[in-house]
Design an enzyme around this catalytic site. Structure first.
Site, PDB file in Angstrom:
ATOM      1  N   CYS A 122      -1.685   3.616  10.980  1.00  0.00           N
ATOM      2  CA  CYS A 122      -1.462   4.862  11.733  1.00  0.00           C
ATOM      3  C   CYS A 122      -2.715   5.141  12.556  1.00  0.00           C
ATOM      4  O   CYS A 122      -3.394   6.150  12.381  1.00  0.00           O
ATOM      5  CB  CYS A 122      -1.112   6.024  10.807  1.00  0.00           C
ATOM      6  SG  CYS A 122      -2.230   6.255   9.406  1.00  0.00           S
ATOM      7  N   GLY A 136       1.016   4.137  -1.600  1.00  0.00           N
ATOM      8  CA  GLY A 136       0.586   5.528  -1.686  1.00  0.00           C
ATOM      9  C   GLY A 136       1.547   6.334  -2.526  1.00  0.00           C
ATOM     10  O   GLY A 136       1.943   5.933  -3.620  1.00  0.00           O
ATOM     11  N   CYS A 156       0.876  -1.197   0.000  1.00  0.00           N
ATOM     12  CA  CYS A 156       0.000   0.000   0.000  1.00  0.00           C
ATOM     13  C   CYS A 156       0.896   1.225   0.000  1.00  0.00           C
ATOM     14  O   CYS A 156       0.951   1.976   0.976  1.00  0.00           O
ATOM     15  CB  CYS A 156      -0.918  -0.011   1.215  1.00  0.00           C
ATOM     16  SG  CYS A 156      -1.827  -1.554   1.464  1.00  0.00           S
ATOM     17  N   GLY A 207       4.587   6.877  -1.680  1.00  0.00           N
ATOM     18  CA  GLY A 207       5.904   6.265  -1.635  1.00  0.00           C
ATOM     19  C   GLY A 207       6.850   6.723  -0.551  1.00  0.00           C
ATOM     20  O   GLY A 207       8.049   6.437  -0.636  1.00  0.00           O
TER      21      GLY A 207
END
Length: 393
Positions: free
Chosen positions: A334, A211, A209, A213
Site C-alpha cells: 500500500c 495481519g 502477511c 485478516g
C-alpha cells in the site's frame, strides 16, 4: 466547550501525536480515542470538532512540527477564522507571541516529496494523499450478495464485484448487516488486490502477511469456503483478531500460523511448493494510506524505507518457495514509492528468471513497471502497487 477550548484540546492531542511520531508510539487515531475516554465531559460535537482540527492540522503540515501549537498556528494561517481563538481565555490557548514558531505547510517532508516525484507521483496525486477517504464495504458472498441486501443507506457500486462506497463516517458497525457478517469494511483498492490473486474454490492459498485478516476473508469468499487457506503473520495480537472475524463471516476454511520473525521458512517447510497462490501483502511505508493515517508521513525515514525494502525482498523469496509449479505469486504494497513497489518486483524477477510476469487484469489502475498502480487521485482508492508472477510448470 468553547471554540477556544477546542483549539487548546487539539493542541494537547497534537503534542502527543508529534511525540509518538518521533518515538514510534501510538497512531493518531488511538491517541484521539484515548483523549476522548479521558475527557468524557466533552460532548459528541466537541469530540468530532476536535478530531477534525487535529487531522486538518496534520494534513496541513509537511515536515513534522516542533509542537502541537506550532501545527495549529500553521492551520490558523490557512483558516483565518481560527486565529482569534488564540485569545488567552481560561480554557483557550495563549495569545500568539511575536516571532513564535509556526510549522511549515506542505504534503510531506522534502526528502519524501522527492521520493514520490522520483516514483512518478505528480503534484495532483501527492495532494490527493491528504484528502479524506470514503468508507468502502465488501459484501461477503459467503452470506449475501450486493444486489440483494436491503441497505439502510444507498451506496455507490464500485468496480469490484461486491464493493460499495459510503460517505466517510457512516456508522456501518451499527448496521445488522455488519454485525451478522454480511459485509466487511475494506478499501476498494484492497478489494482489487484480492481480486488479483484470482483464488478459486478447492485451491491451496497462503496469505503470507495476513495481519488482522481483511484480505484473508476476501480470499475465503472467493474460494467459496472450499480448499485450504492459510493465514500467516508475525504479530500475535493482530493475527488473533482473525478468528472472531472469520467466525462472523462464516469463513470456516481458514487456518492460522503465527510465524517467528527470521524463522519463517522453518515453520513453513511443510508448505514448500504446495500453494496454488501466495499473497504477499508486505509491510511497507503505507504512503498509499495517508488519507486515513496522515501522521505516517512523519514516521518514515530514509533508513526505515530501506528496511522495508529488505523485508519485502525476503518475503518475496519466501513466497516463491511455497508456490507449486504452475502456481502464482501476488505482491502487494500500500505504497506509491517505487522503492517498495516496482523496484522490488523487478529485483525479484531478476533473482528468479524462471518466473513469468503476468500483469493483473484489473478494472482500475495504471501500469507501473511490471505491475499496476492504484492511486487516490486517479482511482479514488488507497494507493497500491500490485504485481503477479507465475511459476512455469
Amino acid at each position: 466547550m468553547t471554540p477556544s477550548a477546542r483549539i487548546a484540546a487539539a493542541i494537547d492531542i497534537l503534542d502527543s501525536v508529534v511525540d509518538a511520531a518521533r518515538g514510534e508510539g501510538a497512531p493518531a487515531d488511538r491517541i484521539v480515542a484515548e483523549w476522548a475516554r479521558a475527557h468524557r465531559f466533552a460532548g459528541s460535537k466537541d469530540r468530532r470538532a476536535i478530531r477534525e482540527l487535529v487531522y486538518d492540522a496534520i494534513r496541513h503540515c509537511g515536515p513534522i512540527p516542533a509542537s502541537g501549537r506550532a501545527a495549529m498556528l500553521a492551520l490558523a494561517e490557512q483558516r483565518p477564522e481560527l486565529a482569534p481563538l488564540f485569545d488567552g481565555s481560561q480554557y483557550g490557548p495563549a495569545v500568539r507571541g511575536e516571532g513564535e514558531p509556526v510549522a511549515t505547510p506542505g504534503i510531506a517532508p522534502e526528502w519524501l516529496m522527492a521520493e514520490l516525484a522520483n516514483s512518478g507521483v505528480d503534484d495532483e496525486e501527492a495532494a490527493a494523499l491528504m484528502d479524506r477517504a470514503p468508507l468502502d464495504l465488501r459484501v461477503n458472498t459467503l452470506k449475501a450478495d450486493r444486489d440483494t441486501i436491503e441497505w439502510r443507506e444507498r451506496g455507490e457500486p464500485l468496480a469490484a464485484p461486491q464493493g460499495l462506497r459510503f460517505a466517510s463516517g457512516t456508522m456501518v458497525e451499527q448496521w445488522p448487516a455488519y454485525r451478522d457478517g454480511l459485509v466487511e469494511i475494506q478499501d476498494h483498492g484492497s478489494q482489487l488486490a484480492c481480486a488479483a490473486v484470482a483464488a478459486r474454490p478447492g485451491e491451496t492459498v497462503i496469505d503470507l502477511c495476513a495481519g488482522a485478516g481483511g484480505k484473508t476473508l476476501a480470499l475465503a469468499a472467493a474460494m467459496d469456503n472450499s480448499g485450504t487457506l492459510l493465514a500467516c503473520d508475525t504479530d500475535k495480537r493482530r493475527l488473533g483478531n482473525l478468528s472472531p472475524r472469520a467466525a462472523r463471516a462464516g469463513a470456516g476454511l481458514i487456518e492460522t500460523m503465527l510465524l517467528d520473525p527470521g524463522r519463517e521458512l522453518e515453520a513453513l517447510r511443510p508448505w514448500h511448493a504446495r500453494a496454488d497462490a501466495v499473497l504477499i501483502d508486505a509491510p511497507c511505508s503505507g504512503t498509499g494510506t495517508w488519507r486515513r493515517k496522515p501522521e505516517a508521513k512523519w514516521r518514515l525515514t530514509p533508513q526505515r524505507l530501506a528496511q522495508f525494502g529488505n523485508v519485502q525482498d525476503r518475503l518475496l523469496d519466501i513466497a516463491a518457495s511455497l508456490v507449486r509449479p504452475g502456481g502464482r505469486l501476488v505482491f502487494v504494497t500500500c505504497s506509491l514509492l517505487d522503492a517498495e513497489g516496482s523496484d522490488r518486483f523487478a529485483a525479484f524477477l531478476e533473482r528468479n528468471p524462471a518466473w513469468v510476469c503476468e500483469r493483473p487484469d484489473l478494472p482500475l489502475g495504471r501500469s507501473r513497471g511490471e505491475g499496476i498502480r492504484l492511486s487516490p487521485a486517479r482511482d479514488y482508492t488507497d494507493g497500491f502497487f500490485i504485481a503477479r508472477a507465475l511459476m512455469p510448470c
